[in-house]
Design a protein around this motif. Structure first.
Motif, short mmCIF file in Angstrom:
data_model
loop_
_atom_site.label_atom_id
_atom_site.label_comp_id
_atom_site.label_asym_id
_atom_site.label_seq_id
_atom_site.Cartn_x
_atom_site.Cartn_y
_atom_site.Cartn_z
N ALA A 20 -16.66 -27.80 28.86
CA ALA A 20 -17.61 -27.00 27.90
C ALA A 20 -16.53 -26.15 27.48
N LYS A 21 -16.89 -25.60 25.98
CA LYS A 21 -16.11 -24.43 25.45
C LYS A 21 -16.92 -23.88 24.41
N ILE A 22 -16.33 -22.98 23.86
CA ILE A 22 -16.78 -22.17 22.49
C ILE A 22 -15.46 -22.06 21.51
N GLU A 23 -15.88 -22.59 20.47
CA GLU A 23 -14.95 -22.79 19.24
C GLU A 23 -15.46 -21.77 17.94
N LYS A 24 -14.30 -21.95 17.21
CA LYS A 24 -14.73 -20.97 15.91
C LYS A 24 -14.02 -21.77 14.97
N SER A 25 -14.21 -21.55 13.42
CA SER A 25 -13.39 -22.01 12.61
C SER A 25 -13.99 -20.99 11.20
N GLY A 26 -13.31 -21.41 10.00
CA GLY A 26 -13.78 -20.83 8.84
C GLY A 26 -15.03 -21.54 8.66
N MET A 27 -16.07 -20.77 7.75
CA MET A 27 -17.19 -21.30 7.35
C MET A 27 -17.25 -22.49 6.57
N ASN A 28 -15.91 -22.93 6.00
CA ASN A 28 -15.80 -23.88 5.22
C ASN A 28 -15.37 -25.22 5.94
N GLY A 29 -15.04 -24.83 7.46
CA GLY A 29 -14.85 -25.84 8.35
C GLY A 29 -13.24 -26.11 8.69
N VAL A 30 -12.29 -25.04 7.99
CA VAL A 30 -10.85 -25.26 8.33
C VAL A 30 -10.60 -24.31 9.46
N ASP A 31 -9.44 -24.42 9.95
CA ASP A 31 -8.70 -23.54 10.89
C ASP A 31 -9.54 -23.52 12.09
N ARG A 32 -9.99 -24.63 12.50
CA ARG A 32 -10.96 -25.00 13.76
C ARG A 32 -9.92 -24.53 15.10
N GLN A 33 -10.48 -23.57 15.91
CA GLN A 33 -9.84 -23.31 16.93
C GLN A 33 -10.74 -22.90 18.26
N VAL A 34 -10.02 -23.23 19.33
CA VAL A 34 -10.99 -22.93 20.63
C VAL A 34 -10.82 -21.61 20.97
N LEU A 35 -12.00 -21.05 21.35
CA LEU A 35 -11.65 -19.56 21.75
C LEU A 35 -12.07 -19.46 23.31
N VAL A 36 -12.62 -20.17 23.99
CA VAL A 36 -12.99 -20.12 25.47
C VAL A 36 -13.01 -21.60 26.09
N GLU A 37 -12.29 -21.83 27.02
CA GLU A 37 -12.17 -23.13 27.71
C GLU A 37 -12.04 -23.32 29.20
N THR A 38 -12.06 -22.12 29.79
CA THR A 38 -11.86 -21.92 31.13
C THR A 38 -12.98 -21.12 31.69
N ASP A 39 -13.51 -21.53 33.14
CA ASP A 39 -14.52 -20.82 33.87
C ASP A 39 -15.74 -20.90 33.03
N ILE A 40 -15.99 -21.98 32.28
CA ILE A 40 -17.43 -21.77 31.32
C ILE A 40 -18.20 -23.24 31.62
N GLN A 41 -19.36 -23.24 31.94
CA GLN A 41 -19.98 -24.59 32.18
C GLN A 41 -21.09 -25.07 31.31
N TRP A 42 -21.99 -23.95 31.25
CA TRP A 42 -23.13 -24.32 30.29
C TRP A 42 -23.47 -23.34 29.08
#
Length: 335
Positions: free
Chosen positions: A307-329
């Motif tokens: 599981a993870k939380i991600e972000k990107s520009g609103m046009n879909g560029v510069d995708r990056q993962v914000l949270v990927e540890t200690d997260i399940q649902w």
């Protein structure tokens, strides 16, 4: 060479400080020499204790009693025992002078603080985070709070509130969409006879709401405030499999949604005539999405494995993962 009074301590740089400030745990000499070679004595704090220059601690009542209680006589400085330094030029204090058994202390009126040991200067209250709801203006001896344009200050709480209509909560219980006024508590139905509405968002400027219905496999819109009418709404996007997250960009008038069935995140304009899939890879179970059009970012949660939380520009560029540890649902996300 500068000489210091008998109740003062001479710093290595030549400055004098009150002897009581030597070894008090704070740097009073600019070079810190008042805190060097301090014996770790019993704490000698409080108005009823006096610290001898030689380090011992005695009762304040024994100071200036004409008897030697400190081994070095520092409790009996002849000139200062019956001297009120505040009578001459206010002791050199800019505001308040307090005479003590030996020596004196300077103090300040509210809203001011000691800049050095004698001079009071303005406290910048605005450095305290959260002291004002929005804008803080530092004044001499105080401060005042103000609000941004479009907001007004609540006279009782001093919190800035948006000028305009009553705020409301819009929510779905899967079968219909309802709205609750947050001040007058008026409770109304906006849309009825839905099959499985799970996600919605609104553009308050245009008074439009958008929602995704899993049963109909579509995303719809309607205009709020049609004088209590329940009913007519427009299908904006069909051909979606499992739309579980919807986010409205109220500035550029675009609609974002996540599709659990196709494992994609897509964007369209408000009437659905222009559409684009932004992400079709690297998504396991995309769930909730949120947009920040003021900064131009899109955020989403994915409760696949891992599981993870991600972000990107609103046009879909510069995708990056914000949270990927200690997260399940991570099923819901908001800004």
């Amino acid at each position: 060479v500068r000489t210091c009074g008998p109740d003062h301590f001479k710093c290595d740089d030549g400055n004098c400080i009150p002897g009581s400030r030597q070894c008090n745990g704070l740097r009073d000499c600019a070079d810190g020499s008042d805190e060097v070679n301090c014996r770790n004595m019993t704490q000698c704090n409080g108005p009823d204790k006096f610290k001898c220059r030689s380090g011992e601690c005695i009762e304040m009542s024994k100071v200036c009693n004409k008897a030697r209680d400190c081994p070095d006589w520092s409790d009996e400085p002849i000139k200062e025992c019956n001297l009120n330094e505040c009578l001459l030029n206010n002791g050199g204090c800019s505001h308040i002078c307090r005479d003590m058994v030996i020596g004196f202390e300077c103090d300040c009126t509210p809203g001011l603080q000691l800049i050095d040991h004698k001079t009071c200067g303005d406290i910048n209250e605005c450095l305290n985070p959260g002291i004002c709801s929005q804008i803080c203006i530092n004044l001499k001896g105080g401060y005042k709070c103000e609000c941004h344009n479009g907001y007004q200050m609540d006279p009782t709480t001093a919190v800035c509130k948006a000028v305009g209509k009553e705020p409301c909560l819009i929510f779905t219980n899967r079968r219909d969409i309802r709205r609750l006024g947050l001040e007058r508590k008026e409770y109304t139905q906006i849309v009825e006879q839905q099959r499985n509405t799970v996600a919605l968002d609104a553009d308050f400027n245009q008074q439009m709401i958008f929602w995704a219905d899993l049963g109909q496999k579509a995303i719809y819109s309607t205009v709020l405030d049609k004088r209590g009418e329940v009913g007519s709404h427009t299908k904006v996007i069909d051909n979606v499999q499992t739309p579980v997250g919807v986010a409205v960009d109220w500035i550029y008038k675009n609609l974002y949604w996540s599709d659990l069935g196709t494992k994609t995140i897509a964007v369209a304009n408000f009437n659905g005539t222009k559409q684009k899939v932004l992400f079709s890879s690297g998504l396991k179970e995309p769930a909730s999405i949120a947009v920040d059009p003021l900064s131009g970012f899109l955020y989403w949660s994915d409760w696949g494995e891992p599981a993870k939380i991600e972000k990107s520009g609103m046009n879909g560029v510069d995708r990056q993962v914000l949270v990927e540890t200690d997260i399940q649902w991570p099923n819901g996300i908001t800004l």
